[in-house]
Scaffold this active site. Sequence first.
Site, PDB file in Angstrom:
ATOM      1  N   LEU A  73     -11.821  -1.055  39.365  1.00 16.11           N
ATOM      2  CA  LEU A  73     -11.223  -1.776  40.493  1.00 16.11           C
ATOM      3  C   LEU A  73     -12.396  -2.064  41.433  1.00 16.11           C
ATOM      4  CD1 LEU A  73      -7.789  -0.042  41.179  1.00 16.11           C
ATOM      5  CD2 LEU A  73      -8.233  -2.301  40.178  1.00 16.11           C
ATOM      6  N   PRO A  74     -12.727  -3.361  41.588  1.00 13.30           N
ATOM      7  CA  PRO A  74     -14.055  -3.742  42.096  1.00 13.30           C
ATOM      8  C   PRO A  74     -14.203  -3.696  43.618  1.00 13.30           C
ATOM      9  CG  PRO A  74     -12.807  -5.695  41.562  1.00 13.30           C
ATOM     10  CD  PRO A  74     -11.924  -4.536  41.196  1.00 13.30           C
ATOM     11  N   CYS A  75     -14.165  -2.493  44.206  1.00 11.65           N
ATOM     12  CA  CYS A  75     -14.324  -2.417  45.659  1.00 11.65           C
ATOM     13  C   CYS A  75     -15.739  -2.818  46.079  1.00 11.65           C
ATOM     14  CB  CYS A  75     -13.956  -1.025  46.174  1.00 11.65           C
ATOM     15  SG  CYS A  75     -14.895   0.298  45.422  1.00 11.65           S
ATOM     16  N   HIS A  76     -16.671  -2.854  45.106  1.00 13.39           N
ATOM     17  CA  HIS A  76     -18.021  -3.311  45.464  1.00 13.39           C
ATOM     18  C   HIS A  76     -18.032  -4.802  45.827  1.00 13.39           C
ATOM     19  CE1 HIS A  76     -17.534  -3.918  41.071  1.00 13.39           C
ATOM     20  NE2 HIS A  76     -18.315  -4.975  41.228  1.00 13.39           N
TER      21      HIS A  76
END
Lengths: 152, 188
Positions: free
Chosen positions: B155-158
């Site tokens: 889950l791409p919180c970056h």
Amino acid sequence: MAVAVPPFETFYETHKTEVFRFLVRRIGRDRAEDAFQETFLRALRAYDRLEHGEHLRAWALTIASRIVVDGARRARPQGEMPELATQDERPAFEELAPLTDDLPPKERAAVVLRYGYDLGYDEIGEALGSTESAARQAASAGVRRLRKEHDR
Amino acid sequence: MTIPTPELDERFRAAAADEGLLDVAYDVFDDTAMGPLLVGVTPRGLCRITFDPEPERELELLARAYGPRVLRSSRPVDRVHRELDEYLDGRRRSFDVDLDLRAQPTFYLRVLDELARVGYGETTTYGELAARAGNPRAARAVGTVMNRNPVPIVLPCHRVVGANGSLTGYGGGLHRKEQLLRLEGAIL
């Protein structure tokens, strides 16, 4: 407050070497390997029903002894054990367990391991993390206490 | 010495997973491009990725959230390992593994659901994500959700940055956020 049940990984890592050594001493290295896996699979099957994390060492060794005893029963040809025919269907430890519910934990473990699983006092001492003579004392104190309660 | 051999140890760990007895199977990958990663999966899917894990603390958290039958077992996490490797190697742009987010509060689920739609190489802002999750003023709360993302990278919180374009923060350390955005070509 009761000790919390640790994650299974912690339980397994803490006790695996001792359980394996115990099994090797009782049934030899070859058979110990299968019994080892079965011990921890059984522990895992019951693990989410544990209510606290106390006496886990004695619990693990009790499961291991049960597997040793079950294995010995299976391995023995039926004709050689005539006394089995007259025995109650239930294994001795199942009958003992409810009777000993009210004993202090150490005495209870000693009584069940001695008379239910037919372990020697040296092995019971090991399972309880104490000595052979302490195990003998705990078992006989447990039996005395049971007798007293029974007579009352 | 009488000790269980590594083979016996691995055999038990595999059997435990095969019999479906585990609440969480996990493994630690020491060799990834992002440093050591702990990956945890339940029978429902991926539930945890942790940078620089402290296993003892991590196991307690997993046990509390999903049940005490937490065991290191490599086979159940193989697929996640492979997908992570492919992604970090630039050969994969999205993940196919199922997720198990049942331990997340409702607001977190809404935000993480929107986060999952932010594509490879794109970025968005905390405020934008808050608006898409139905509460435009919750940018700060969205920041907290990002910080506690149970499965970073997947889950791409970056891909969530400050309104002024600064990287702002990252649970796994800013250098990792930068590394991931550079991998995806979102920054130079």
